[in-house]
Scaffold this motif. Structure first.
Motif, PDB file in Angstrom:
ATOM      1  N   PRO A   1      12.410  35.062 -34.882  1.00  0.00           N
ATOM      2  CA  PRO A   1      11.022  35.495 -36.122  1.00  0.00           C
ATOM      3  C   PRO A   1      10.744  34.192 -36.736  1.00  0.00           C
ATOM      4  CG  PRO A   1      13.357  36.308 -36.762  1.00  0.00           C
ATOM      5  CD  PRO A   1      13.569  35.672 -35.402  1.00  0.00           C
ATOM      6  N   PHE A   2      11.238  33.137 -36.545  1.00  0.00           N
ATOM      7  CA  PHE A   2      11.264  31.905 -37.584  1.00  0.00           C
ATOM      8  C   PHE A   2      10.249  30.821 -36.863  1.00  0.00           C
ATOM      9  CE2 PHE A   2      15.560  32.038 -35.766  1.00  0.00           C
ATOM     10  CZ  PHE A   2      15.251  31.017 -34.717  1.00  0.00           C
ATOM     11  N   ILE A   3       9.895  31.296 -35.618  1.00  0.00           N
ATOM     12  CA  ILE A   3       8.596  30.412 -34.893  1.00  0.00           C
ATOM     13  C   ILE A   3       7.611  31.031 -35.118  1.00  0.00           C
ATOM     14  CG2 ILE A   3       8.099  29.409 -32.503  1.00  0.00           C
ATOM     15  CD1 ILE A   3      10.985  30.042 -31.585  1.00  0.00           C
ATOM     16  N   GLN A   4       6.663  29.908 -35.426  1.00  0.00           N
ATOM     17  CA  GLN A   4       5.066  30.249 -35.667  1.00  0.00           C
ATOM     18  C   GLN A   4       4.255  29.078 -35.306  1.00  0.00           C
ATOM     19  OE1 GLN A   4       4.703  31.238 -39.924  1.00  0.00           O
ATOM     20  NE2 GLN A   4       5.309  29.314 -40.483  1.00  0.00           N
ATOM     21  N   ARG A   5       2.855  29.259 -35.202  1.00  0.00           N
ATOM     22  CA  ARG A   5       2.045  28.402 -34.990  1.00  0.00           C
ATOM     23  C   ARG A   5       2.022  27.492 -36.220  1.00  0.00           C
ATOM     24  NH1 ARG A   5      -1.160  28.267 -30.373  1.00  0.00           N
ATOM     25  NH2 ARG A   5      -1.045  30.187 -29.075  1.00  0.00           N
ATOM     26  N   ALA A   6       1.607  26.235 -35.893  1.00  0.00           N
ATOM     27  CA  ALA A   6       1.548  25.223 -37.137  1.00  0.00           C
ATOM     28  C   ALA A   6       0.249  25.359 -38.085  1.00  0.00           C
ATOM     29  CB  ALA A   6       1.245  23.743 -36.387  1.00  0.00           C
ATOM     30  N   SER A   7      -0.643  26.087 -37.739  1.00  0.00           N
ATOM     31  CA  SER A   7      -1.522  26.527 -38.449  1.00  0.00           C
ATOM     32  C   SER A   7      -1.344  27.602 -39.466  1.00  0.00           C
ATOM     33  CB  SER A   7      -3.034  27.166 -37.476  1.00  0.00           C
ATOM     34  OG  SER A   7      -2.534  28.402 -36.943  1.00  0.00           O
ATOM     35  N   LEU A   8      -0.094  28.202 -39.273  1.00  0.00           N
ATOM     36  CA  LEU A   8       0.275  29.409 -40.442  1.00  0.00           C
ATOM     37  C   LEU A   8       1.046  28.565 -41.581  1.00  0.00           C
ATOM     38  CD1 LEU A   8       1.169  32.235 -38.013  1.00  0.00           C
ATOM     39  CD2 LEU A   8      -0.744  31.921 -39.203  1.00  0.00           C
ATOM     40  N   PHE A   9       1.248  27.359 -41.194  1.00  0.00           N
ATOM     41  CA  PHE A   9       2.200  26.560 -42.432  1.00  0.00           C
ATOM     42  C   PHE A   9       1.317  26.293 -43.583  1.00  0.00           C
ATOM     43  CE2 PHE A   9       3.552  22.491 -44.373  1.00  0.00           C
ATOM     44  CZ  PHE A   9       5.039  22.759 -44.681  1.00  0.00           C
ATOM     45  N   SER A  10       1.878  26.402 -44.720  1.00  0.00           N
ATOM     46  CA  SER A  10       1.204  26.325 -45.873  1.00  0.00           C
ATOM     47  C   SER A  10       2.039  25.379 -46.756  1.00  0.00           C
ATOM     48  CB  SER A  10       1.419  27.572 -47.127  1.00  0.00           C
ATOM     49  OG  SER A  10       0.834  27.534 -48.014  1.00  0.00           O
TER      50      SER A  10
ATOM     51  N   GLY B   1       4.602  20.911 -28.545  1.00  0.00           N
ATOM     52  CA  GLY B   1       4.181  21.742 -27.546  1.00  0.00           C
ATOM     53  C   GLY B   1       4.128  23.111 -28.079  1.00  0.00           C
ATOM     54  N   GLY B   2       4.191  24.318 -27.032  1.00  0.00           N
ATOM     55  CA  GLY B   2       4.159  25.553 -27.419  1.00  0.00           C
ATOM     56  C   GLY B   2       5.933  26.051 -26.913  1.00  0.00           C
ATOM     57  N   VAL B   3       5.937  27.390 -26.838  1.00  0.00           N
ATOM     58  CA  VAL B   3       7.028  28.031 -26.536  1.00  0.00           C
ATOM     59  C   VAL B   3       7.275  28.119 -24.825  1.00  0.00           C
ATOM     60  CG1 VAL B   3       7.395  29.183 -28.486  1.00  0.00           C
ATOM     61  CG2 VAL B   3       6.353  30.274 -26.485  1.00  0.00           C
ATOM     62  N   PRO B   4       8.590  27.876 -24.322  1.00  0.00           N
ATOM     63  CA  PRO B   4       8.766  28.120 -22.779  1.00  0.00           C
ATOM     64  C   PRO B   4       9.248  29.555 -22.543  1.00  0.00           C
ATOM     65  CG  PRO B   4      11.116  27.472 -23.994  1.00  0.00           C
ATOM     66  CD  PRO B   4      10.138  27.608 -25.171  1.00  0.00           C
ATOM     67  N   PHE B   5       9.285  30.335 -23.652  1.00  0.00           N
ATOM     68  CA  PHE B   5       9.302  31.882 -23.178  1.00  0.00           C
ATOM     69  C   PHE B   5       8.086  32.321 -22.651  1.00  0.00           C
ATOM     70  CE2 PHE B   5      11.234  30.730 -27.460  1.00  0.00           C
ATOM     71  CZ  PHE B   5      12.395  30.523 -27.028  1.00  0.00           C
ATOM     72  N   ALA B   6       8.199  33.215 -21.553  1.00  0.00           N
ATOM     73  CA  ALA B   6       7.136  34.047 -21.089  1.00  0.00           C
ATOM     74  C   ALA B   6       6.097  33.062 -20.245  1.00  0.00           C
ATOM     75  CB  ALA B   6       6.496  34.787 -21.875  1.00  0.00           C
ATOM     76  N   ASN B   7       6.446  31.888 -20.091  1.00  0.00           N
ATOM     77  CA  ASN B   7       5.593  30.938 -19.245  1.00  0.00           C
ATOM     78  C   ASN B   7       6.348  30.707 -17.857  1.00  0.00           C
ATOM     79  OD1 ASN B   7       4.634  28.634 -17.840  1.00  0.00           O
ATOM     80  ND2 ASN B   7       4.035  27.495 -19.859  1.00  0.00           N
ATOM     81  N   ILE B   8       5.913  31.417 -17.068  1.00  0.00           N
ATOM     82  CA  ILE B   8       6.708  31.600 -15.719  1.00  0.00           C
ATOM     83  C   ILE B   8       6.904  30.213 -15.034  1.00  0.00           C
ATOM     84  CG2 ILE B   8       5.815  33.976 -15.378  1.00  0.00           C
ATOM     85  CD1 ILE B   8       4.065  32.958 -13.289  1.00  0.00           C
ATOM     86  N   ASN B   9       5.956  29.390 -15.171  1.00  0.00           N
ATOM     87  CA  ASN B   9       6.394  28.033 -14.636  1.00  0.00           C
ATOM     88  C   ASN B   9       7.167  27.123 -15.221  1.00  0.00           C
ATOM     89  OD1 ASN B   9       4.129  28.569 -12.714  1.00  0.00           O
ATOM     90  ND2 ASN B   9       2.547  27.762 -13.999  1.00  0.00           N
ATOM     91  N   VAL B  10       7.720  27.463 -16.512  1.00  0.00           N
ATOM     92  CA  VAL B  10       8.939  27.006 -17.144  1.00  0.00           C
ATOM     93  C   VAL B  10       9.905  27.804 -16.894  1.00  0.00           C
ATOM     94  CG1 VAL B  10       9.766  26.513 -19.283  1.00  0.00           C
ATOM     95  CG2 VAL B  10       7.514  25.721 -19.012  1.00  0.00           C
ATOM     96  N   SER B  11       9.895  29.162 -16.793  1.00  0.00           N
ATOM     97  CA  SER B  11      11.097  29.825 -16.823  1.00  0.00           C
ATOM     98  C   SER B  11      11.768  29.989 -15.541  1.00  0.00           C
ATOM     99  CB  SER B  11      10.433  31.281 -17.259  1.00  0.00           C
ATOM    100  OG  SER B  11      10.232  31.345 -18.817  1.00  0.00           O
ATOM    101  N   PHE B  12      10.800  29.776 -14.297  1.00  0.00           N
ATOM    102  CA  PHE B  12      11.391  30.284 -12.990  1.00  0.00           C
ATOM    103  C   PHE B  12      11.689  28.816 -12.196  1.00  0.00           C
ATOM    104  CE2 PHE B  12       9.818  34.210 -14.374  1.00  0.00           C
ATOM    105  CZ  PHE B  12      10.916  35.238 -14.113  1.00  0.00           C
ATOM    106  N   LEU B  13      13.037  28.979 -11.425  1.00  0.00           N
ATOM    107  CA  LEU B  13      13.089  27.868 -10.525  1.00  0.00           C
ATOM    108  C   LEU B  13      12.253  27.671  -9.408  1.00  0.00           C
ATOM    109  CD1 LEU B  13      16.641  26.695  -9.213  1.00  0.00           C
ATOM    110  CD2 LEU B  13      14.735  27.096  -7.579  1.00  0.00           C
TER     111      LEU B  13
END
Length: 467
Positions: A29-38, A79-91
């Motif tokens: 829950p602590f991961i967010q896009r940089a644009s949400l930073f105040s 960069g972004g997150v590796p989760f749910a990116n199938i090109n990062v996630s799968f061998l």
């Protein structure tokens, strides 16, 4: 470039549905896009941190998770997150991430002035999100030389291994290379082990039995969520220094979010608060130089204000020279990345990998820096291995025989290269690659070790007998 991206997209370059996103957001829950930073542009903004860690990679993620147990931490990842990116996630998609040269790719392609292809991670988890996934513990010699606390190091290994490390499936080609190395004297056969031992071993992997990658980003699940903020797509432009004292002191960072808006984050006034630079071997010296720390003459050429004249920043760059022999097969082979490794007393490592995940379109797609077609590109002299040369090769790739994707690699790598190079800024844009020179084999010892390693590989029965 556009045609390449279309080809890669046909192989599912990025699939992330709302369900997948909710799963990882619930866990992190602590991961967010940089644009949400105040923040406030003035010193002493809305929120200050005990530590700001720049770079959410292989070291940045576990460091942030550990520090958050007792301190407030801001982790910034470009960069972004590796989760749910199938090109990062799968061998099976390992090579496709390296092939994607778009601005949103998890890897950033670059060519050193030596003409060698390489890639920089641009994703949470860093190199563990784009590499071949091999895991091993450091040698006792390395730990001692680095000046680390050996007891603390040994206590830390299980913390990582429990979360993201697995025993590999161990494909047939890996078995053949293991037996071949033992036969030619890279002995003993140490079996499956995380330990760094002379001889031949099967190491750990961050791919599980289903072929799913587990990256350093998953170590953030062990953080104290109340003390940690992680910003993705946060491109740090420079470190902010307080220069009013006897020595400059880092007090914060300037960064841009995914929309290009500028932000400022500050550390607290606590005495031991720090800005920690963990951007990797390329990104860390690049950021220091952009922040005014480095050789004065080099900084002044780009009109960068000098904060601290340090002649060593960007110097003594080195990379482990890698040479490979590709063994073509007369039939498809199961894909495997690095599992078998020979640790010799000649200062070289010998590794094995095999196969590619294939589709009807795979032969038309460039497969990145670790692919079969790179072997053919090596017929181009190093200084002429430009992006234009790569594009020309891809246009003519229709004549590449399909058998080029049926085979195994035996890789030879120098353990501790003596050759040194340098890194200098290309410009003042942090998004652009700096100019990197490694001076491969400029030291005669490196060349001698390379020859010794290739001779071992050539003697292995695997090069001669595997169909």
């Amino acid at each position: 470039m556009k045609s390449e991206i279309r080809n890669v997209n046909a192989l599912n370059i990025c699939i992330c549905d709302a369900g997948d996103q909710r799963v990882w957001q619930d866990r992190y829950p602590f991961i967010q896009r940089a644009s949400l930073f105040s923040s406030s542009e003035s010193y002493g903004g809305e929120k200050e941190y005990d530590y700001i860690v720049v770079g959410g990679g292989t070291s940045g993620c576990p460091l942030a998770a550990t520090l958050s147990q007792n301190y407030s931490v801001l982790l910034l990842e470009r960069g972004g997150v590796p989760f749910a990116n199938i090109n990062v996630s799968f061998l099976s998609n390992f090579h496709i991430t390296l092939a994607d040269t778009s601005a949103s790719s998890a890897s950033q392609f670059f060519v050193s002035t030596d003409g060698v292809f390489n890639a920089r991670a641009r994703v949470l988890g860093g190199g563990t999100s784009i590499n071949a996934g091999f895991y091993t513990r450091a040698s006792t010699r390395y730990v001692k030389k680095a000046g680390w606390d050996a007891k603390l190091v040994n206590e830390s290994y299980p913390w990582v291994e429990k979360q993201i490390v697995h025993e590999p499936i161990f494909e047939p080609w890996q078995r053949v290379v293991r037996d071949s190395l033992v036969e030619v004297g890279v002995a003993p056969n140490n079996g499956f082990t995380y330990d760094h031992l002379y001889g031949t071993k099967v190491g750990g992997t961050i791919f599980d039995k289903y072929g799913r990658r587990h990256t350093a980003a998953e170590l953030l699940a062990l953080a104290n969520a109340k003390n940690l903020d992680v910003l993705i797509h946060a491109r740090v432009q420079k470190i902010i220094f307080d220069t009013t004292g006897l020595k400059p002191r880092a007090v914060g960072v300037h960064f841009k979010d995914e929309n290009g808006a500028q932000h400022v984050a500050h550390i607290s006034k606590r005495r031991r608060s720090e800005v920690i630079v963990a951007c990797g071997a390329i990104g860390s010296p690049q950021l220091l130089l952009l922040s005014g720390i480095g050789p004065k003459a080099d900084l002044e050429k780009l009109n960068i204000s000098v904060v601290h004249d340090n002649k060593f920043v960007g110097k003594h760059m080195s990379d482990n020279p890698l040479n490979s022999i590709f063994v073509p097969f007369n039939r498809p082979v199961n894909q495997s990345l690095i599992e078998t490794v020979g640790i010799t007393k000649k200062g070289v490592y010998i590794e094995a990998s095999s196969g590619f995940s294939q589709s009807p379109d795979s032969i038309h797609c460039h497969h990145g820096v670790a692919s079969a077609e790179i072997g053919q590109l090596l017929t181009i002299p190093p200084k002429r291995r430009t992006q234009e040369a790569i594009e020309a090769f891809k246009r003519n790739k229709k004549d590449l025989p399909h058998e080029a994707f049926h085979g195994g690699f035996i890789l030879e790598k120098i353990a501790y290269p003596k050759s040194k190079g340098q890194l200098v800024l290309n410009n003042t844009n942090v998004d652009d690659n700096p100019i990197v020179t490694f001076n491969y084999f400029s030291h005669p010892k490196d060349l001698r070790q390379c020859v010794k390693g290739i001779r071992i590989v050539k003697k292995t029965p695997a090069v001669q007998t595997f169909p």
